[in-house]
Design a protein around this motif. Structure first.
Motif, PDB file in Angstrom:
ATOM      1  N   GLY A   1       0.784  -1.227   0.000  1.00 51.04           N
ATOM      2  CA  GLY A   1       0.000   0.000   0.000  1.00 51.04           C
ATOM      3  C   GLY A   1       0.813   1.273   0.000  1.00 51.04           C
ATOM      4  O   GLY A   1       0.254   2.367  -0.127  1.00 51.04           O
TER       5      GLY A   1
ATOM      6  N   ILE B   1      -3.210  -6.827  -6.543  1.00 50.41           N
ATOM      7  CA  ILE B   1      -3.551  -6.994  -5.128  1.00 50.41           C
ATOM      8  C   ILE B   1      -4.241  -8.337  -4.904  1.00 50.41           C
ATOM      9  O   ILE B   1      -3.916  -9.073  -3.965  1.00 50.41           O
TER      10      ILE B   1
ATOM     11  N   SER C   1      -8.957  -4.328  -1.819  1.00 53.66           N
ATOM     12  CA  SER C   1      -7.808  -3.771  -1.111  1.00 53.66           C
ATOM     13  C   SER C   1      -7.877  -4.059   0.384  1.00 53.66           C
ATOM     14  O   SER C   1      -6.861  -4.343   1.022  1.00 53.66           O
TER      15      SER C   1
END
Length: 460
Positions: free
Chosen positions: A69, A91, A180
């Motif tokens: 991130g 991701i 995410s």
């Protein structure tokens, strides 16, 4: 019958390959994903304006694949819809790959041990069968789809109703942030992450829940689900599951109280918020250092003691075989039990009516001390080469990279390109290192036919 035999043959072949070179296979797989991601993010279509430089593309691809991130560009401003889609796919691949990898290495570990150790390992992690390779893959995908789908649904509805987003934008924001969150990546499509939603429980709580579930790990989730179906009491759960759940609860409550006390009167963070908003913000901030990387408060404006507490939480991380990083809560718990037993003068380290093996104690100590060393060395280097940035900020950033957290004081983009490149292998090692190291240490147990004479150097 033919299908069953061919499927068994494929599984045996895959398991054999994994047993031969687990570290190499894992490393090459992630390196290949990062290479493809770097290539795609370097394309002109991936950026809104000028194409990304090699450093920007490589850093972002590594950060996404290793579900970290950290960013060197403003995600919603710099990257196009294509670039954002590539990041989301990286991701997902990185997160699901890590969960699958950790679970499969658990299977490998139980197969390579002697019979007595194998039975102990199987009893401790009975949520993953000795030959259940296909089952692992199925469970990983099912749980991911369920959690991400539920989170995306709530977020999409909230963005659509409360923030007047067009349906397409609301759906994309919901899906992206759900992916995410569950994969503990921390990438956001808002330049200030979740600061604009600091008082909104319909945004913070679904994301926090997905982060927690992703960080707990597949073995724990699978065992809890089976225990609930079988109505099996928590006392009969495995030691690994009980340690993970207890440590998760303790860290969440303790961290929430810590953030409330540390930032309550800070005019740049919690000061202007109401009591309910402060509690929500503190809980959200308590969840995110479990290596998620979202922030609903401005991290750069927090007190230095808050940074230190966050660094400790990032270093601990979350559960094994999950999407989170850090040394893992089980490692931390084992070390805590060992210290407590030593202070009490007890010969064994016990947890939940079970004795922690000496091999597990040594593995926990090795992982923790190597983690500290990996953080200290880059911190010293970047501090020496960047005198205009404080040691506290650099330590925060390096710890965030190694633990694949993604929280930042805002200095990543200001670092020299060679220091940004230094964080790339740090994220990679932090993502795969603890998993492969723990497995390698367990597999390298040797039986000696003799023991050296005992000695007792003075300690302290």
């Amino acid at each position: 019958m033919r299908y069953s035999k061919s499927r068994q043959a494929r599984e045996v072949s895959s398991a054999a390959a994994l047993r031969r070179r687990p570290g190499q296979i894992v490393t090459l797989g992630f390196l290949a994903t990062i290479a493809v991601g770097t290539l795609l993010l370097s394309l002109p279509v991936a950026a809104e304006g000028e194409p990304a430089t090699l450093v920007e593309a490589l850093f972002t691809a590594t950060s996404a694949t290793c579900v970290t991130g950290l960013i060197v560009t403003d995600t919603p401003v710099f990257w196009s819809a294509f670039g954002e889609a590539v990041i989301a796919v990286l991701i997902q691949i990185g997160g699901l790959g890590v969960m699958t990898l950790a679970s499969l290495l658990g299977i490998l570990l139980t197969r390579r041990l002697d019979l007595s150790s194998r039975l102990v390992a199987a009893a401790s992690t009975r949520s993953v069968g000795l030959g259940d390779v296909r089952g692992v893959l199925t469970r990983v995908l099912k749980i991911a789809v369920l959690v991400e789908g539920a989170c995306a649904l709530v977020l999409t509805a909230r963005f659509l109703i409360a923030y007047d987003m067009p349906f397409g934008a609301a759906l994309w924001n919901g899906v992206f942030h759900a992916v995410s969150a569950y994969n503990n990546a921390g990438f956001a499509l808002f330049s200030d992450s979740l600061i604009g939603f600091v008082g909104d429980p319909w945004v913070n709580l679904p994301i926090s829940t997905a982060v927690i579930l992703g960080g707990i790990g597949l073995p724990v989730i699978a065992e809890v689900l089976r225990a609930l179906r079988a109505r099996r009491r928590p006392r009969r759960w495995s030691v690994h599951t009980r340690i993970t759940l207890w440590m998760t609860a303790v860290l969440l409550v303790g961290a929430t109280l810590f953030f409330l006390v540390a930032e309550w009167d800070n005019p740049a963070t919690m000061g202007p918020l109401g009591v309910g908003e402060k509690i929500l913000a503190a809980f959200t901030q308590a969840v995110m250092p479990r290596t998620a990387g979202f922030n609903s408060l401005d991290t750069s404006q927090m007190h230095h003691e808050t940074w230190l507490g966050t660094i400790i939480l990032m270093f601990i991380g979350a559960g094994s075989a999950g999407t989170a990083g850090g040394i893992k809560v089980t490692t931390f718990a084992v070390l805590a039990v060992v210290i407590w037993s030593e202070l009490r003068g007890e010969p064994d380290a016990n947890a939940f009516d079970r004795r922690i093996s000496h091999g597990t104690q040594r593995q926990a100590l090795t992982v923790a001390l190597l983690g500290i060393a990996i953080i200290v060395v880059p911190t010293l280097w970047i501090t020496a080469s960047t005198p205009n940035i404080s040691v506290a900020e650099i330590l925060f950033e390096v710890t965030s990279a190694f633990t694949t957290t993604g929280l930042s004081t805002g200095i990543t983009a200001d670092l020299a390109w060679f220091n940004q490149l230094l964080l790339v292998p740090l994220m990679f090692v932090g993502r795969l290192g603890p998993i492969t190291l723990g497995t390698a240490l367990a597999l390298r147990n040797r039986q000696r036919l003799y023991r050296m004479p005992e000695s007792a150097p003075i300690i302290g």
